[in-house]
Enzyme design. Structure first.
Site, mmCIF file in Angstrom:
data_model
loop_
_atom_site.group_PDB
_atom_site.id
_atom_site.type_symbol
_atom_site.label_atom_id
_atom_site.label_comp_id
_atom_site.label_asym_id
_atom_site.label_seq_id
_atom_site.Cartn_x
_atom_site.Cartn_y
_atom_site.Cartn_z
ATOM 1 N N ARG A 145 56.731 28.552 95.264
ATOM 2 C CA ARG A 145 58.047 28.594 95.930
ATOM 3 C C ARG A 145 58.890 27.419 95.480
ATOM 4 N NH1 ARG A 145 54.951 31.189 99.730
ATOM 5 N NH2 ARG A 145 55.537 33.387 99.783
ATOM 6 N N ASP A 174 53.491 33.331 92.915
ATOM 7 C CA ASP A 174 54.061 34.069 94.036
ATOM 8 C C ASP A 174 55.288 34.799 93.501
ATOM 9 O OD1 ASP A 174 54.705 34.847 96.825
ATOM 10 O OD2 ASP A 174 53.200 33.321 97.289
ATOM 11 N N HIS A 249 52.981 39.717 96.503
ATOM 12 C CA HIS A 249 53.477 38.421 95.983
ATOM 13 C C HIS A 249 53.542 38.429 94.464
ATOM 14 C CE1 HIS A 249 53.540 36.470 99.918
ATOM 15 N NE2 HIS A 249 52.464 37.192 100.187
ATOM 16 N N GLU A 311 49.668 40.043 102.649
ATOM 17 C CA GLU A 311 51.032 40.572 102.725
ATOM 18 C C GLU A 311 51.368 41.492 101.553
ATOM 19 O OE1 GLU A 311 53.192 37.044 105.216
ATOM 20 O OE2 GLU A 311 53.033 36.750 103.060
ATOM 21 N N TRP A 377 43.814 33.487 108.388
ATOM 22 C CA TRP A 377 45.114 32.812 108.577
ATOM 23 C C TRP A 377 45.926 33.433 109.705
ATOM 24 C CZ3 TRP A 377 50.186 34.710 107.608
ATOM 25 C CH2 TRP A 377 50.256 35.977 107.019
ATOM 26 N N TYR A 402 49.001 25.578 109.655
ATOM 27 C CA TYR A 402 50.130 25.754 108.751
ATOM 28 C C TYR A 402 51.091 24.579 108.910
ATOM 29 C CZ TYR A 402 49.081 30.311 106.743
ATOM 30 O OH TYR A 402 48.539 31.331 106.011
ATOM 31 N N GLU A 454 58.399 27.289 100.935
ATOM 32 C CA GLU A 454 59.754 27.834 100.957
ATOM 33 C C GLU A 454 60.747 26.752 101.376
ATOM 34 O OE1 GLU A 454 57.069 29.245 102.248
ATOM 35 O OE2 GLU A 454 57.209 31.433 102.329
HETATM 36 C C1 ACM Z 1 49.859 33.728 104.142
HETATM 37 O O1 ACM Z 1 50.311 32.835 104.852
HETATM 38 N N1 ACM Z 1 50.637 34.720 103.763
HETATM 39 C C2 ACM Z 1 48.473 33.712 103.703
#
Ligand code: ACM
Length: 528
Positions: A145, A174, A249, A311, A377, A402, A454
């Site tokens: 990012r 990503d 991603h 995701e 996660w 996180y 990000e």
């Molecule tokens: C994640 O935070 N998408 C692993």
């Protein structure tokens, strides 16, 4: 204030009344396979501030490092400091490297200075016996990012080693950038490492919905650079676990090689959020992934390697006839495609003698190959399910692992992705969920923090978000339960003094928060 502040807290620490003084007469010796390298590291760590390059001293050396060579994997060490000398011993080289970090913390904070200091380099008389609670004590850094220059990766390794964190999970690709230079697929960095511009403000902030900074961003690492970094980290008991995050991603990869995608040409993504563009899973695409992994594992000797898997929206697969045909031909549902893909890569990596790790989505939709490891996660649930099914797990639930979340509720915190993980939240974290029976709990390898980037555009800002929460996570991962926050805070204040010497940016514990500490300055906080 007590002058002994070892962080993370050692298993046992006894104090004596004397002290050892390190000066120009101090010598160092090593015996056993890993001791020579440990002695070299000790010299290198002490030289800048003391101006001394410790001479070898043989049997009579004042600092003696002993690798007992009884268990090369052991991280345990015993450190005895007496007025007449220091002895550091361990069953193997890793413990010696851990012990060196403790010895360094016993010296005045000035030892962390990058330039010479006139000080009395006294080490208090102590006896430390120490070993970690968990074998996986990790930190993940997202270099996609926002790119991190190579020198920052070295600095990051130093910070991990200082805290006895032993896994550096490097998130190498990503949607917004591909950072691993492949010799087989050069366009991955020629095209995929660069984006034309970046969305301004928070992804959910409508005021900035179509505002971009107009500034190209990118960068990548040559394989030779990564090999040197891997060696530097290994010499500090840090293993670099590479992540290639697919089949979601994937937009930067698809920008480089449109045949990997479902919908034709795309640009490297300039926004944040979950991206609908994912890999197609045609034979050539799966071969591409295996080819990339063959290059990645040649550069990174780590037993564990991370294949991502988080995701991955199914929207394109559902709306693309070719993918529906592909699923039918493979005898799986569209929802089962990702699990099929994970199995292809996991089997490939297992055959190469590696342990595939994936985000907890890899548990969904079918069989996960035995021997895979799950990173939990989305809360603890993935970890609980995986451990119950006999898979090893690394616990990194968003709350509190996180570190792209806010550190406080102060309105002048720099823009973050949202939510709140305070230092106290991190310190209070227990990585073994209560729901696990003892035989299942054995599958919890440990825990790690994540630094998604990000909203962490530069490395000063990464430091600000990492520190001091990383100190708390390191203690959770290393030290036995029964920790006490107040006692930790006392040692932490010493650690912040060391950060000052190293020039590291960190969030102050309390008091006013000057704008420049946030790296990019204070920006409007956005709460959806
Ligand atoms: C994640 O935070 N998408 C692993």
């Amino acid at each position: 204030m007590d002058d002994v502040a070892v962080l993370p807290r050692p298993t046992r620490l006894g104090r004596g009344g004397g002290r050892f003084v390190l000066d120009a007469t101090t010598t160092v010796s090593g015996s056993g396979p890993g001791a020579g390298a440990a002695a070299s590291l000790l010299r290198a760590l002490l030289a800048p501030a003391t101006g001394l390059w410790l001479a070898p001293g043989g049997e009579e050396a004042s600092i003696r490092l002993v690798d007992e060579d009884s268990d090369p994997a052991s991280e345990r060490y015993v450190l005895r400091v007496r007025p007449e000398g220091i002895e550091l011993s361990s069953p193997g080289p890793r413990g010696l490297l851990n012990g060196i970090q403790s010895l360094r913390q016993l010296l005045p904070a000035g030892i962390y200075s990058p330039g010479p200091r006139r000080e009395t380099w006294a080490v208090p008389e102590v006896e430390i016996e120490d070993e970690p609670r968990f074998s996986w004590r990790g930190a993940m850094l997202d270099v996609s990012r926002h790119f991190a220059p190579l020198d920052f990766l070295y600095r990051f390794v130093d910070v991990l080693a200082m805290h006895k964190l032993n896994v550096f999970h490097l998130h190498l690709n990503d949607d917004q950038g591909w950072r691993f230079a492949s010799s087989r697929y050069p366009r991955l960095v020629e095209i995929g490492a660069w984006r034309a511009q970046t969305r301004v403000g928070h992804q959910r902030d409508k005021a900035f919905a179509d505002v971009y900074d107009g500034t190209p961003h990118g960068g990548y690492y040559a394989q030779s650079q990564l090999r040197s970094l891997v060696a530097y980290a290994a010499a500090r008991n840090v293993t670099i676990v590479p992540e290639i995050d697919l089949p979601g991603h994937a937009q930067a990869a698809i920008a480089a090689y449109p045949e990997l995608g479902n919908v034709g040409p795309l640009e490297v993504w300039e926004r944040w959020g979950v991206n609908p563009h994912v890999l197609n899973l045609e034979t050539g695409t799966v071969q591409f992934c295996k080819d990339i992994w063959d290059e990645v594992i040649d550069v990174f000797p780590s037993r564990y390697v991370h294949l991502g898997g988080d995701e991955c929206p199914r929207t394109e697969w559902r709306s693309t006839p070719a993918m529906q045909r592909r699923a039918a031909a493979l005898g799986v549902s569209v929802d089962g495609l990702q699990n099929w893909f994970t199995r292809q890569l996991a089997t490939h990596l297992l055959a190469a003698g590696r342990v595939p790790v994936g985000w907890d989505e890899i548990l969904e939709g079918g069989e996960l190959p035995k021997g895979a490891t799950v990173m939990s996660w989305r809360g603890e649930q993935g970890g609980i399910v995986a451990a119950s099914e006999g898979f090893d797990v690394v616990m990194c639930p968003e709350r509190p692992c996180y570190f792209d979340h806010y550190q406080s509720e102060r309105p002048d915190e720099p823009l973050a992705i949202g939510r709140l993980n305070t230092l106290e939240d991190v310190y209070g974290y227990e990585p073994v969920p209560e729901a696990l029976a003892p035989e299942q709990a054995r599958h919890v390898l440990g825990t790690q923090l994540t630094l998604w980037r990000e909203y962490l555009p530069d490395t000063r800002h990464v430091e600000y978000m990492a520190l001091p929460r990383l100190c708390a996570l390191a203690e959770v991962a290393w030290s036995a339960p029964g920790r006490e926050l107040g006692e930790f805070m006392g040692r932490l204040s010493h650690q912040l003094g060391r950060f000052d010497e190293l020039g590291l940016n960190y969030r102050p514990l309390d008091g006013p928060l000057p704008a420049q500490r946030g790296g990019t300055g204070v920006r409007r906080r956005f709460d959806p």
